[in-house]
Write an enzyme that holds these catalytic residues in place. Structure first.
Site: not given
Length: 295
Positions: A147-148, A151, A224
């Site tokens: 997930h990071e 980003h 997100e």
């Protein structure tokens, strides 16, 4: 570098379009007719310079600020098998996402959280909390890291800095117009800028700032969802859902992440309704449902 050039080009375009729009609608003439002698184009450029300067400076020092505010310790030479696994996992995910290996760190916090920051997708920082490493399974940690990395690969730090710069510009711009209007038209002050100008400007900045924050947080919530999708692609949908479900179980734990870093963490989004408009993250149940619909 292309993202920074796009950043600058977009900022200039916003200022140009806003200036032309105000002229076409006769806003300069309206203000002059009401006794407000303002060069709106110059004011807009002034506000853009200061509005974007703040977001640019924040972007370029984001890694340093993150390390200082969270106490993140960078792993340069892994000392344990957990640190070795963490570095190898981030390296693998970065390669799959097509970005350079970011710095990897651990910050001392009991709550399960993680964040990514940095001015460039190839010069980033990814960090996880000690609590997340201790209580989450390897698959769940890998999903959080994915997930990071999502980003970083999506350039979310630059995007949010761009959005923040735009709203900063217009908050400053319209607050000063309102301040001048109140001072000159309502209070009929003809000798420079009176106290009414400063009071009205401050109040307008506070109110417009809240509205602007809603816009920035809306963009943050959209990013997100995209990072969740990227995490699902890199680590698997079931693993990403499992990590979010685990985060939901731990939502009652106290959060020690600094406010400046919460928008870049994975955990958040407890409120609904009007309060939810100022949240940087969607509710976890909404994120889980979005991944389930995606399949």
């Amino acid at each position: 570098m292309m993202r920074i050039l796009l950043f600058v080009a977009t900022n200039l375009a916003v200022v140009l379009v806003a200036s032309i729009t105000l002229s076409l609608f006769g806003f300069n003439g309206f203000m002059a007719a009401n006794g407000v002698d303002l060069n709106l184009s110059s004011l807009l450029v002034f506000c853009a310079v200061f509005g974007f300067a703040g977001s640019l400076v924040s972007l370029f020092i984001s890694k340093w600020m993150a390390k200082m505010s969270t106490g993140t310790q960078i792993i340069s030479q892994p000392r344990t098998r957990h640190e070795q696994w963490l570095l190898q996992t981030v390296e693998e995910l970065s390669r799959e996402a097509g970005i350079k290996m970011p710095e990897v760190g651990i910050f001392p916090a009991y709550e399960a959280n993680a964040f990514a920051t940095g001015w460039n997708r190839n010069d980033a920082l990814v960090a996880v909390s000690q609590g997340l490493l201790e209580r989450f399974s390897p698959d769940e940690v890998r999903a959080v890291l994915a997930h990071e990395i999502g980003h970083v690969a999506n350039g979310d730090m630059v995007t949010l800095a761009l959005v923040q710069g735009v709203v900063n510009t217009f908050v400053m711009f319209f607050a000063r117009i309102i301040g001048n209007f109140v001072d000159k038209v309502i209070f009929k002050n003809e000798e420079g800028q009176g106290i009414a100008y400063y009071v009205a400007t401050i109040v307008a900045e506070l109110i417009l700032g809240i509205l602007a924050s809603m816009i920035v947080m809306w963009f943050s919530r959209r990013r997100e969802y995209r990072a969740d999708e990227a995490g699902a692609q890199l680590a698997g949908t079931s693993a990403m859902i499992g990590a979010l479900q685990r985060l939901r179980v731990e939502q009652g734990l106290p959060v020690h992440m600094p406010d400046t870093m919460k928008a870049f963490g994975i955990n958040g989004g407890l409120k609904h309704g009007l309060a939810g408009l100022l949240m940087s993250h969607p509710p976890l149940e909404d994120r889980i449902e979005a991944l389930r619909r995606r399949g």
